[in-house]
Design an enzyme around this catalytic site. Structure first.
Site, PDB file in Angstrom:
ATOM      1  N   GLY A  15       0.795  -1.222   0.000  1.00 41.19           N
ATOM      2  CA  GLY A  15       0.000   0.000   0.000  1.00 41.19           C
ATOM      3  C   GLY A  15       0.825   1.268   0.000  1.00 41.19           C
ATOM      4  N   ASP A 122      -8.314   6.663   2.255  1.00 43.45           N
ATOM      5  CA  ASP A 122      -7.209   7.300   2.971  1.00 43.45           C
ATOM      6  C   ASP A 122      -6.546   8.377   2.106  1.00 43.45           C
ATOM      7  OD1 ASP A 122      -6.474   5.066   1.334  1.00 43.45           O
ATOM      8  OD2 ASP A 122      -4.445   5.167   2.134  1.00 43.45           O
ATOM      9  N   ASP A 123      -5.957   9.361   2.772  1.00 44.06           N
ATOM     10  CA  ASP A 123      -5.140  10.401   2.136  1.00 44.06           C
ATOM     11  C   ASP A 123      -5.894  11.148   1.038  1.00 44.06           C
ATOM     12  OD1 ASP A 123      -3.217   9.387   3.828  1.00 44.06           O
ATOM     13  OD2 ASP A 123      -2.180   8.241   2.277  1.00 44.06           O
TER      14      ASP A 123
END
Length: 505
Positions: A15, A122-123
């Site tokens: 990831g 995410d992010d």
């Protein structure tokens, strides 16, 4: 839920940001996972365009064939292949066409034989577009709505993971228990969906039982730890070869799983994954407390020694099996050309033949201690930095005999690093070497310059020539002092040149 679906997930998440691993490296990963007792792989490379940036695009026939081969390879090794997609950069949650595109993409992967999935948010930016603001009361509600719909569309897959935007305690406002975002996720996300969590921080030094109990209460389920302790994508000058640690094995019954998101370079992750497997194996045993800070019989130093011992064997393999490492294949004996040394014996006045010294376990231990963990240097690295600090700060105040003794000790430690570099440079397994080469070159450069700096200090001490000294602390780390060492080396070279000019005049 079936008993199998409740199996503790243990393994690797690919990831990180940066160049994804190759197909052959992933197959080798599956082989190692099976050998070490791990059972899961989460496919989530950030730089796979069709995973994140162009998530709507279907895979081409060639790409589909590769993924089918990979999913099949994981199944053959009893590794659960979990396909992840990250639509959060630009998805409009309230647009039915967007949701349909997401379903279509995951249905395609389902057709490849994949039975486990993950939806990652995410992010990403947390500000919703106007259309989503009209349709949903919060960002969390928008994500949960789409995730639940996709989960049901896939007919409740074997494993389904959800990565929240607030995926660690540091992102939660004002706190984990009072986070409106996490409370919405915990309350409204389908109970069959598991949630990823990195711990107190993105890269967590410690993950405690109390912190997991706290977030589990909010999420209404035990989380799956996405562990970034060995990740290095945020700093390309660092590599982490220390053991999996500071996670008590008492966590295991309170978690759904642990997946390590390790170094970008594939081969150096031998230690990270091997020690995680050791941790998992100890956590599954019925052991009593022994007073160790790990909370069980798991000992990170012993786990590291076991990993390095097994890794040492890999360094000695000149040829990789098909599908391993970089895909090097063994040549047939008939294809071998005669070696230049066949039948040659140097004369008494000739240079002797060069013989490479074999790599040792001590060399790998030193390598690990120089590239240990994000918040911690290994013992030898700490000692070297402390000695460098002492030699720099006590040039004019310490006894001459003591200063020279410790300078010689530091010189010996630097020589051991250079010797480790030379042995690594000659290992038969070039695939591992090439993943390590930039890092060990930097370390060799740093200690060589540090050695030259200490030598210059000793010369100025003897001649009583004033010289500016610099303070060092263990917080610098070797990778942090390399640039400073280059600067010092340049300064002291100028000093030496000026002295030579003065002597000539």
């Amino acid at each position: 839920m079936s008993q199998k679906s409740k199996m503790f997930l243990s393994g690797v998440v690919e990831g990180f940001y940066g160049r994804p691993w190759t197909m052959s490296q992933r197959k080798e990963l599956f082989r190692r996972e099976q050998k070490w007792g791990l059972n899961a792989y989460l496919y989530a490379p950030k730089d796979d365009y069709k995973h994140r940036m162009y998530w709507r695009d279907l895979y081409s026939p060639e790409e589909a064939e590769q993924l089918m081969t990979l999913i099949s390879a994981a199944r053959e090794r009893d590794v659960e292949f979990i396909y992840a997609i990250s639509p959060g950069l630009d998805i409009t949650f309230s647009n039915p066409k967007e949701v349909a595109a997401l379903k279509r993409k995951l249905s395609q992967v389902c057709g490849f034989g994949c039975r486990s999935f993950a939806l990652l948010f995410d992010d990403i930016e947390t500000e919703m577009c106007p259309a989503d603001k009209e349709a949903f009361s919060s960002f969390a509600e928008a994500q949960v709505s789409v995730t639940n719909e996709v989960f049901l569309h896939l007919d409740e897959p074997h494993t389904f993971l959800f990565c929240p935007t607030d995926y660690c305690a540091a992102f939660c406002t004002p706190s984990v228990p009072q986070s409106a975002y996490l409370n919405t996720v915990g309350e409204k996300l389908n109970a069959g969906i598991d949630i990823l969590w990195t711990g107190p921080k993105v890269v967590s030094q410690h993950i405690s039982v109390a912190s997991i109990e706290e977030v589990s209460a909010v999420l209404r389920r035990p989380p799956v730890i996405w562990d970034n302790i060995h990740a290095n994508d945020y700093d390309p000058q660092r590599l982490f070869l220390g053991p999996f640690k500071n996670r008590p094995t008492e966590l295991i019954p309170k978690l759904r799983g642990v997946l390590t998101n390790p170094n970008c370079e594939f081969e150096p992750n031998f230690v990270a994954i091997h020690t995680l497997a050791t941790w998992c194996s100890y956590g599954q045993k019925d052991v009593s407390m022994d007073g160790d800070d790990q909370g069980s019989d798991y000992n990170p130093h012993e786990a590291l020694r076991l990993a390095l011992s097994d890794w040492l064997v890999e360094f000695g393999r000149a040829d990789q099996p098909d599908g391993a490492g970089g895909g090097r294949s063994k040549r047939q004996a008939s294809d071998e050309e005669p070696m230049q040394t066949d039948g040659y014996a140097p004369g008494p006045r000739d240079n002797p033949l060069y013989t490479a010294e074999p790599l040792t376990l001590d060399d790998l231990t030193l390598l690990s201690e120089l590239f240990y963990l994000p918040y911690e240097h290994g013992a030898t690295a700490v000692l070297m930095l402390q000695e460098l600090q002492w030699l720099s700060q006590t040039l004019e105040t310490s006894e001459g005999v003591e200063w020279r003794r410790r300078a010689e000790k530091f010189d010996d430690m630097c020589a051991a690093v250079v010797q480790m570099f030379n042995r690594l440079s000659n290992v038969p397994n070039r695939i591992i070497l090439y993943d390590l080469y930039n890092y060990i070159c930097d370390i060799k450069s740093g200690v060589t310059m540090a050695k030259a700096y200490v030598k210059t200090l000793g010369e100025t001490r003897s001649s009583r020539t004033p010289l500016r000294c610099y303070k060092f602390t263990v917080n610098h780390g070797f990778t942090g002092i390399i640039a400073l060492m280059k600067r010092l080396f340049h300064i002291h070279s100028k000093v030496s040149q000026n002295k030579n000019r003065a002597n000539k005049v």
